[in-house]
Design a protein around this motif. Structure first.
Motif, PDB file in Angstrom:
ATOM      1  N   SER A 137       2.339   8.261   9.813  1.00  0.00           N
ATOM      2  CA  SER A 137       1.975   7.603   8.551  1.00  0.00           C
ATOM      3  C   SER A 137       2.564   6.209   8.429  1.00  0.00           C
ATOM      4  O   SER A 137       2.415   5.565   7.387  1.00  0.00           O
ATOM      5  CB  SER A 137       2.450   8.450   7.361  1.00  0.00           C
ATOM      6  OG  SER A 137       1.964   9.767   7.449  1.00  0.00           O
ATOM      7  N   TYR A 138       3.228   5.756   9.474  1.00  0.00           N
ATOM      8  CA  TYR A 138       3.921   4.459   9.416  1.00  0.00           C
ATOM      9  C   TYR A 138       3.166   3.406  10.208  1.00  0.00           C
ATOM     10  O   TYR A 138       2.750   3.647  11.337  1.00  0.00           O
ATOM     11  CB  TYR A 138       5.343   4.605   9.970  1.00  0.00           C
ATOM     12  CG  TYR A 138       6.197   3.368   9.816  1.00  0.00           C
ATOM     13  CD1 TYR A 138       6.904   3.123   8.645  1.00  0.00           C
ATOM     14  CD2 TYR A 138       6.289   2.433  10.853  1.00  0.00           C
ATOM     15  CE1 TYR A 138       7.696   1.993   8.500  1.00  0.00           C
ATOM     16  CE2 TYR A 138       7.068   1.291  10.719  1.00  0.00           C
ATOM     17  CZ  TYR A 138       7.765   1.082   9.540  1.00  0.00           C
ATOM     18  OH  TYR A 138       8.534  -0.049   9.401  1.00  0.00           O
ATOM     19  N   GLU A 142       2.681  -2.730   7.688  1.00  0.00           N
ATOM     20  CA  GLU A 142       2.572  -2.343   6.280  1.00  0.00           C
ATOM     21  C   GLU A 142       3.614  -1.325   5.826  1.00  0.00           C
ATOM     22  O   GLU A 142       3.739  -1.034   4.643  1.00  0.00           O
ATOM     23  CB  GLU A 142       1.170  -1.767   6.015  1.00  0.00           C
ATOM     24  CG  GLU A 142       0.049  -2.737   6.342  1.00  0.00           C
ATOM     25  CD  GLU A 142      -1.317  -2.117   6.087  1.00  0.00           C
ATOM     26  OE1 GLU A 142      -1.520  -1.534   5.018  1.00  0.00           O
ATOM     27  OE2 GLU A 142      -2.171  -2.212   6.987  1.00  0.00           O
ATOM     28  N   GLY A 143       4.368  -0.772   6.779  1.00  0.00           N
ATOM     29  CA  GLY A 143       5.367   0.228   6.412  1.00  0.00           C
ATOM     30  C   GLY A 143       4.735   1.606   6.238  1.00  0.00           C
ATOM     31  O   GLY A 143       3.703   1.924   6.840  1.00  0.00           O
ATOM     32  N   LEU A 144       5.349   2.418   5.397  1.00  0.00           N
ATOM     33  CA  LEU A 144       4.871   3.775   5.158  1.00  0.00           C
ATOM     34  C   LEU A 144       3.653   3.744   4.247  1.00  0.00           C
ATOM     35  O   LEU A 144       3.688   3.144   3.170  1.00  0.00           O
ATOM     36  CB  LEU A 144       5.989   4.607   4.512  1.00  0.00           C
ATOM     37  CG  LEU A 144       5.859   6.121   4.565  1.00  0.00           C
ATOM     38  CD1 LEU A 144       5.871   6.628   5.999  1.00  0.00           C
ATOM     39  CD2 LEU A 144       6.995   6.759   3.776  1.00  0.00           C
ATOM     40  N   LEU A 145       2.563   4.384   4.663  1.00  0.00           N
ATOM     41  CA  LEU A 145       1.317   4.383   3.904  1.00  0.00           C
ATOM     42  C   LEU A 145       1.229   5.678   3.092  1.00  0.00           C
ATOM     43  O   LEU A 145       1.028   6.761   3.665  1.00  0.00           O
ATOM     44  CB  LEU A 145       0.116   4.267   4.846  1.00  0.00           C
ATOM     45  CG  LEU A 145       0.110   3.027   5.760  1.00  0.00           C
ATOM     46  CD1 LEU A 145      -1.063   3.079   6.720  1.00  0.00           C
ATOM     47  CD2 LEU A 145       0.060   1.751   4.919  1.00  0.00           C
ATOM     48  N   PRO A 146       1.365   5.618   1.764  1.00  0.00           N
ATOM     49  CA  PRO A 146       1.398   6.828   0.940  1.00  0.00           C
ATOM     50  C   PRO A 146       0.158   7.698   1.069  1.00  0.00           C
ATOM     51  O   PRO A 146       0.243   8.927   1.118  1.00  0.00           O
ATOM     52  CB  PRO A 146       1.547   6.279  -0.490  1.00  0.00           C
ATOM     53  CG  PRO A 146       2.175   4.937  -0.316  1.00  0.00           C
ATOM     54  CD  PRO A 146       1.620   4.401   0.966  1.00  0.00           C
ATOM     55  N   GLY A 147      -1.036   7.088   1.114  1.00  0.00           N
ATOM     56  CA  GLY A 147      -2.264   7.870   1.209  1.00  0.00           C
ATOM     57  C   GLY A 147      -2.348   8.640   2.521  1.00  0.00           C
ATOM     58  O   GLY A 147      -2.694   9.822   2.554  1.00  0.00           O
ATOM     59  N   ARG A 148      -2.008   7.963   3.624  1.00  0.00           N
ATOM     60  CA  ARG A 148      -2.039   8.620   4.925  1.00  0.00           C
ATOM     61  C   ARG A 148      -0.974   9.712   5.025  1.00  0.00           C
ATOM     62  O   ARG A 148      -1.146  10.706   5.726  1.00  0.00           O
ATOM     63  CB  ARG A 148      -1.837   7.592   6.038  1.00  0.00           C
ATOM     64  CG  ARG A 148      -2.028   8.179   7.434  1.00  0.00           C
ATOM     65  CD  ARG A 148      -1.641   7.190   8.526  1.00  0.00           C
ATOM     66  NE  ARG A 148      -2.529   6.035   8.555  1.00  0.00           N
ATOM     67  CZ  ARG A 148      -2.399   5.044   9.420  1.00  0.00           C
ATOM     68  NH1 ARG A 148      -1.405   5.066  10.311  1.00  0.00           N
ATOM     69  NH2 ARG A 148      -3.224   4.015   9.389  1.00  0.00           N
TER      70      ARG A 148
END
Length: 331
Positions: A137-138, A142-148
């Motif tokens: 998910s990282y 963009e860093g950590l993607l909440p949706g993914r």
């Protein structure tokens, strides 16, 4: 601040009320007076057996596991900035469960040493699942993607559940029955050795996370803002994620595959008390303890002498709440 103190005090007394109700609930009836006399050392041998060897350990496990799962969910929601994040939805609980089932298939006896060792093995399983989910998910840019994060977590949890099913098919009848019970979320470790196995994990990790309350406040903002506030984002995220995994894994290793506590309790805490983690963390822990102990008490009460596992009762409440949060976050 006064209002927050009142809310936390009210939650403590709510937990005390649930404890009193739970003490008086079970297939073997005991009146409040009999419970009081037994606690004071004036009960019969049968009453002492029921209260001290069956009910009290089970209640303490429910309180500790509920608090641990709620704290884990609160941390994960904050560092991922995703209101749907939960140790069950992200596969952490299932990863811990796979290790527990593997261990109990090799060491089926219930001695003190295995009881104390279970949380360590569960932590390894939960950490591997968390590393996989957060790694997928990282994005470097963009860093950590909440949706993914949620989508990956659901997929990993499904895969681990399938693996647990395959492993369960290779077990003896007794261990297979245990695995089936574990998956539905039963407070299976209802003995004092499991209380002592879980207690230090919850106390030490709660102290660590509470010490990091202001860091969690900063991490609830975007990465640039948190960095501007002087927080080493990557370092703190790893430390807090490790604490969240340990809290969830230790709780799951003793209480079974119980979901939704880590989703519901932090949401309710923030609604009642605001967003400052110095208040949200204790409120989440108290709410998680109330939810799991209440669910276990209801499960023991409504179909006596049979029982409904606490995980099923929690799911009846948690599934609609998850859909409600999902609908709100989609707006």
């Amino acid at each position: 601040m006064k209002r927050r103190a009142i809310v936390i005090t009210a939650l403590f007394f709510l937990l005390l009320l649930v404890v009193i109700i739970s003490l008086n609930t079970g297939a073997s009836k005991m009146s409040p007076l009999e419970v009081t006399k037994t606690l004071a050392g004036m009960g019969t041998a049968k009453q002492e057996l029921i209260l001290f060897e069956f009910r009290l350990p089970r209640m303490l496990i429910a309180i500790l596991a509920g608090a641990g799962l709620a704290l884990s969910g609160c941390i994960i929601q904050t560092i991922s900035r995703n209101p749907l994040a939960d140790p069950g939805l992200l596969g952490i609980s299932t990863g811990a469960g796979v290790m527990v089932v593997l261990y109990l298939s090799l060491f089926p006896t219930g001695t003190d040493a295995p009881a104390l060792f279970l949380p360590f093995l569960a932590f390894i399983g939960g950490a591997l699942a968390a590393a996989l989910v957060f790694g997928l998910s990282y994005e470097k840019q963009e860093g950590l993607l909440p949706g993914r994060l949620v989508l990956t977590g659901v997929a990993v949890a499904a895969g681990l559940s399938a693996l647990m099913t395959v492993l369960s098919l290779r077990l003896s009848r007794e261990l297979y029955q245990f695995a089936a019970v574990w998956l539905t979320g039963s407070i299976w470790g209802a003995a004092w050795e499991y209380v002592w196995a879980l207690l230090p994990w919850i106390l030490v990790l709660f102290a660590f996370v509470y010490y990091k309350a202001r860091v969690l406040d900063a991490l609830s903002f975007d990465e640039a803002t948190a960095t501007g506030l002087g927080v080493s984002v990557a370092k703190e995220q790893i430390q807090l994620l490790a604490a969240a995994v340990a809290l969830a894994a230790a709780s799951v290793s003793i209480s079974g595959g119980i979901g939704f506590i880590g989703l519901i309790a932090p949401h309710l805490a923030r609604r009642l008390i605001g967003v400052h983690h110095v208040y949200v963390l204790p409120a989440s822990a108290l709410l998680g303890a109330c939810l799991l102990l209440g669910a276990d008490t209801v499960g023991r009460a409504i179909l006596q002498p049979s029982e409904i596992h606490a995980g099923i009762v929690v799911a009846i409440i948690g599934a609609p709440y998850f859909l409600y949060v999902l609908a709100r976050s989609a707006r």
